[in-house]
Design a protein around this motif. Structure first.
Motif, short mmCIF file in Angstrom:
data_model
loop_
_atom_site.label_atom_id
_atom_site.label_comp_id
_atom_site.label_asym_id
_atom_site.label_seq_id
_atom_site.Cartn_x
_atom_site.Cartn_y
_atom_site.Cartn_z
N HIS A 77 0.58 -1.75 -0.46
CA HIS A 77 0.23 0.24 -0.19
C HIS A 77 0.97 1.82 -0.40
N GLU A 78 1.38 1.69 -1.53
CA GLU A 78 2.17 2.84 -1.52
C GLU A 78 1.83 3.16 -2.70
N GLU A 79 1.95 4.80 -2.79
CA GLU A 79 2.29 5.55 -3.81
C GLU A 79 3.63 5.66 -4.33
N VAL A 80 3.20 5.05 -5.67
CA VAL A 80 4.63 4.73 -6.39
C VAL A 80 5.36 6.24 -7.14
N LYS A 81 5.85 7.09 -6.94
CA LYS A 81 6.27 8.42 -8.12
C LYS A 81 7.19 8.36 -8.40
N THR A 94 -2.72 2.53 -13.78
CA THR A 94 -2.90 3.63 -12.62
C THR A 94 -4.12 4.22 -13.01
N GLY A 95 -4.21 4.07 -14.09
CA GLY A 95 -5.69 4.63 -14.27
C GLY A 95 -5.85 6.36 -14.49
N ALA A 96 -6.70 7.18 -14.39
CA ALA A 96 -7.32 8.69 -14.58
C ALA A 96 -8.01 8.97 -13.36
N GLN A 97 -8.11 10.68 -13.85
CA GLN A 97 -9.05 10.94 -12.53
C GLN A 97 -9.42 12.15 -12.88
N LEU A 116 -21.57 8.37 -20.01
CA LEU A 116 -22.28 7.71 -19.07
C LEU A 116 -22.46 8.00 -17.78
N SER A 117 -21.40 8.14 -17.41
CA SER A 117 -20.74 8.06 -15.37
C SER A 117 -22.22 9.38 -15.38
N GLY A 118 -22.19 10.70 -15.88
CA GLY A 118 -23.06 11.66 -15.60
C GLY A 118 -24.29 11.35 -15.69
N ALA A 168 -13.78 0.26 -17.75
CA ALA A 168 -13.44 -0.55 -17.29
C ALA A 168 -12.91 -1.53 -18.54
N GLN A 169 -14.38 -2.01 -18.93
CA GLN A 169 -13.72 -3.34 -20.36
C GLN A 169 -13.01 -3.58 -21.18
N ILE A 170 -12.10 -2.17 -20.91
CA ILE A 170 -11.33 -2.38 -22.21
C ILE A 170 -10.55 -2.06 -20.97
N ALA A 171 -9.83 -1.80 -20.23
CA ALA A 171 -9.12 -2.04 -18.96
C ALA A 171 -8.87 -3.17 -18.76
N GLU A 172 -10.33 -3.83 -18.46
CA GLU A 172 -9.66 -5.33 -18.07
C GLU A 172 -9.24 -6.25 -20.05
N VAL A 199 -22.22 -1.65 -24.44
CA VAL A 199 -22.10 -0.72 -23.08
C VAL A 199 -23.70 -0.32 -22.21
N PHE A 200 -23.97 -0.53 -20.96
CA PHE A 200 -25.59 -0.96 -20.85
C PHE A 200 -25.59 0.28 -19.87
N VAL A 201 -26.67 1.43 -19.65
CA VAL A 201 -26.86 2.25 -18.70
C VAL A 201 -27.29 2.69 -18.04
N LEU A 212 -29.34 -7.41 -16.91
CA LEU A 212 -28.30 -7.69 -17.81
C LEU A 212 -27.35 -7.60 -17.34
N LYS A 213 -27.32 -6.06 -17.29
CA LYS A 213 -26.03 -5.02 -16.71
C LYS A 213 -26.04 -5.34 -14.92
N LYS A 214 -27.17 -5.80 -15.17
CA LYS A 214 -26.81 -6.73 -13.00
C LYS A 214 -26.17 -7.62 -13.64
C1 LIG Z 1 -19.79 6.62 -12.18
C2 LIG Z 1 -18.72 5.51 -12.90
C3 LIG Z 1 -19.45 4.98 -14.54
C4 LIG Z 1 -18.68 3.88 -15.10
N1 LIG Z 1 -19.27 2.93 -15.62
C5 LIG Z 1 -18.74 1.94 -16.30
C6 LIG Z 1 -19.40 1.32 -16.87
O1 LIG Z 1 -20.82 0.76 -16.55
N2 LIG Z 1 -18.60 0.66 -18.09
C7 LIG Z 1 -17.11 0.92 -18.75
O2 LIG Z 1 -16.77 0.24 -19.03
N3 LIG Z 1 -16.77 1.31 -17.39
C8 LIG Z 1 -17.41 2.50 -17.31
N4 LIG Z 1 -16.73 3.78 -16.11
C9 LIG Z 1 -15.39 3.58 -16.34
C10 LIG Z 1 -14.19 2.63 -15.42
O3 LIG Z 1 -14.60 3.27 -14.40
C11 LIG Z 1 -13.17 3.20 -15.97
O4 LIG Z 1 -12.81 3.35 -17.49
C12 LIG Z 1 -11.77 1.99 -15.01
O5 LIG Z 1 -12.17 1.92 -14.03
C13 LIG Z 1 -10.66 2.11 -16.08
O6 LIG Z 1 -9.84 0.91 -15.41
P1 LIG Z 1 -7.87 1.21 -14.22
O7 LIG Z 1 -7.75 -0.46 -14.17
O8 LIG Z 1 -7.60 2.12 -16.08
O9 LIG Z 1 -7.74 2.10 -13.41
P2 LIG Z 1 -8.84 2.82 -11.82
O10 LIG Z 1 -10.55 1.53 -11.94
O11 LIG Z 1 -9.27 3.47 -11.61
O12 LIG Z 1 -7.59 1.93 -11.14
C14 LIG Z 1 -6.47 2.96 -10.99
C15 LIG Z 1 -5.58 1.73 -9.89
O13 LIG Z 1 -4.29 2.78 -9.64
C16 LIG Z 1 -4.34 3.67 -8.44
N5 LIG Z 1 -2.98 4.57 -8.34
C17 LIG Z 1 -3.13 5.20 -9.20
N6 LIG Z 1 -2.02 5.94 -8.68
C18 LIG Z 1 -0.93 5.33 -8.29
C19 LIG Z 1 0.33 5.21 -7.94
N7 LIG Z 1 0.80 6.38 -8.87
N8 LIG Z 1 0.55 4.47 -7.33
C20 LIG Z 1 -0.51 3.54 -6.92
N9 LIG Z 1 -1.60 3.41 -7.26
C21 LIG Z 1 -1.80 4.30 -8.15
C22 LIG Z 1 -6.04 4.07 -7.86
O14 LIG Z 1 -5.84 4.24 -6.91
C23 LIG Z 1 -6.51 2.72 -8.70
O15 LIG Z 1 -6.31 1.28 -7.48
C24 LIG Z 1 -17.05 4.27 -15.40
C25 LIG Z 1 -16.50 4.95 -14.46
C26 LIG Z 1 -17.06 5.91 -14.26
C27 LIG Z 1 -16.46 6.92 -12.48
#
Ligand SMILES: Cc1cc2nc3c(=O)[nH]c(=O)nc-3n(C[C@H](O)[C@H](O)[C@H](O)COP(=O)(O)OP(=O)(O)OC[C@H]3O[C@@H](n4cnc5c(N)ncnc54)[C@H](O)[C@@H]3O)c2cc1C
Length: 400
Positions: free
Chosen positions: A76-80, A105-108, A166-168, A314-318, A347-349, A374-376
């Motif tokens: 459990h640590e932030e990578v910089k 590390t996803g997005a913000q 989608l999220s909004g 999430a789908q493309i991330a997976e 995509v399901f909304v 289906l979404k559930k």
């Molecule tokens: C409200 C909402 C609804 C959505 N609905 C859908 C949907 O229906 N279907 C769909 O496919 N997608 C949906 N999405 C989009 C989806 O959630 C994202 O595309 C997905 O989370 C991306 O996955 P990821 O693994 O790339 O990143 P994330 O899931 O964001 O994970 C990134 C991880 O990296 C960690 N991290 C970041 N920086 C660091 C660091 N420097 N050091 C260590 N750890 C770090 C974070 O803590 C996090 O745990 C939705 C998003 C939102 C906000």
């Protein structure tokens, strides 16, 4: 020889990579995340509106990793910083060496700096803390309405969602549903709470199929969500949202879902990036010309085989995580690897209550309760998988 894979980020992509890599017995894995939990962002809409609880949207990463019988270590640590030459991830106390590295590390939320006051006066939902604060605000408003004995519309409260992607859309619909359907129990005064959905684009759900857009629009109208498209926010103060055309809207609180940018770690990586700081990897998702360093999910710009940018989901991330795990296997075995090739399956909304709209493989179009089921089914299967791993971990810990 055991190969050590370090995965940075325990989101949708990171966890899927760990699950797939675990199948290879000659691989040991370290997962690093700045948070102790995995946040199920896709369920945030239901959490904010009070439909789901904290345990539905967050999973403890240490418990999850213990389900892998000591082959997955969690830090459990932030990578910089990453030293790509020395092949190590730099941490506070000690550096972690890797044979293969996966950056996930996803997005913000991208609080655009050209909208004055946006960051100060709005909430994002890409992090759990903000979603938690937002839920409390919403509950507070509902509670105040519960105490309100007046039946007149004297005390209107505007909740604004900036960004009709989608999220909004999902958040707006779920909150509107709570207000509309439960006003019998909350009291008629709850109808004074108005939900606004604002977007600069000329449509809601830009980029999605016509069927989804039209049916979502109908559902939102039924739920009395005020949709303002082609509407540009100029700035905000603590009372009003000011639009480019000179109009203003009083508001109680605003959630901003209008844009994302890559996680902060990307700024420390000297490599090609796009306007929202996503890394631009090669066709095999490698960066920095290093065949043992992969980046996937929302922190990278991913294209399909025709060169179209795939949406950050999430789908493309997976899918990208599964590809990376399989490619690491090929690299260990010194086999040829192939370019990443994926597209969005559908995509399901979620649109409030037991209602959804969606399209699957371009041909199947569904709405209403069937789409909701289906979404559930998709989200329950995901949650079930996480829980199964945690239960295994729990049994392991009791045995030891
Ligand atoms: C409200 C909402 C609804 C959505 N609905 C859908 C949907 O229906 N279907 C769909 O496919 N997608 C949906 N999405 C989009 C989806 O959630 C994202 O595309 C997905 O989370 C991306 O996955 P990821 O693994 O790339 O990143 P994330 O899931 O964001 O994970 C990134 C991880 O990296 C960690 N991290 C970041 N920086 C660091 C660091 N420097 N050091 C260590 N750890 C770090 C974070 O803590 C996090 O745990 C939705 C998003 C939102 C906000």
């Amino acid at each position: 020889m055991i190969q050590h894979v370090v995965v940075i980020g325990g989101g949708y992509g990171g966890l899927r990579a760990v699950e797939f890599l675990y199948k290879y017995e000659d691989v040991s894995i370290t997962l690093i995340d700045k948070n102790p939990y995995h946040y199920l962002q896709t369920e945030a809409y239901g959490y904010i509106a009070g439909r789901f609880d904290m345990h539905d949207i967050a999973i403890n990463l240490s418990s999850w990793c213990s389900g892998f019988k000591e082959r997955v270590n969690f830090i459990h640590e932030e990578v910089k910083d990453i030293d790509f030459e020395k092949q190590c991830v730099c941490l506070n106390k000690n550096d972690i060496n890797y044979d293969y590295l996966v950056i996930a590390t996803g997005a913000q939320t991208n609080f655009f700096s050209f909208i004055d006051g946006l960051k100060e006066h709005s909430y994002g939902i890409k992090n759990l803390q903000r979603a938690y604060n937002f839920r409390q605000k919403f509950e507070n408003i509902i509670y105040k309405k519960l105490l309100d004995t007046k039946d007149s519309h004297v005390d209107e409260i505007n909740i604004v969602i900036g960004g009709a992607g989608l999220s909004g859309v999902e958040i707006a619909a779920e909150m509107a549903h709570v207000i509309q359907v439960h006003s019998k129990t909350i009291g008629n005064a709850a109808k004074d709470i108005k939900i606004y959905l604002i977007d600069a684009s000329d449509t809601i759900l830009p980029g999605m199929g016509r069927y989804t857009i039209l049916n979502t629009q109908k559902r939102l109208q039924k739920l009395d969500v005020k949709i303002l498209t082609n509407t540009f926010i100029n700035n905000l103060d603590n009372l009003f949202i000011y639009f480019k055309d000179g109009q203003k809207l009083p508001y109680s609180f605003m959630v901003f879902t209008g844009g994302i940018k890559a996680s902060d770690l990307n700024s420390s990586i000297d490599y090609t990036k796009n306007k929202i700081e996503q890394l631009i990897p090669d066709s095999e998702l490698n960066i920095k010309d290093k065949k043992n360093v992969f980046a996937l999910g929302d922190c990278v710009e991913i294209r399909d085989k025709n060169g179209n940018i795939l949406p950050p989901t999430a789908q493309i991330a997976e899918k990208s995580a599964e590809y990376v795990a399989k490619t690491i296997r090929k690299r260990i075995d010194k086999e040829n690897s192939f370019a990443f090739n994926a597209n969005v399956s559908g995509v399901f909304v979620a649109l409030g209550g037991n209602y959804a709209v969606g399209e699957l493989f371009k041909y199947i179009k569904v709405k209403g309760y069937t789409a909701y089921l289906l979404k559930k089914a998709i989200t329950s299967a995901y949650h079930f998988g996480l829980r199964l791993r945690i239960n295994t971990g729990f049994k392991n810990r009791i045995k030891n």
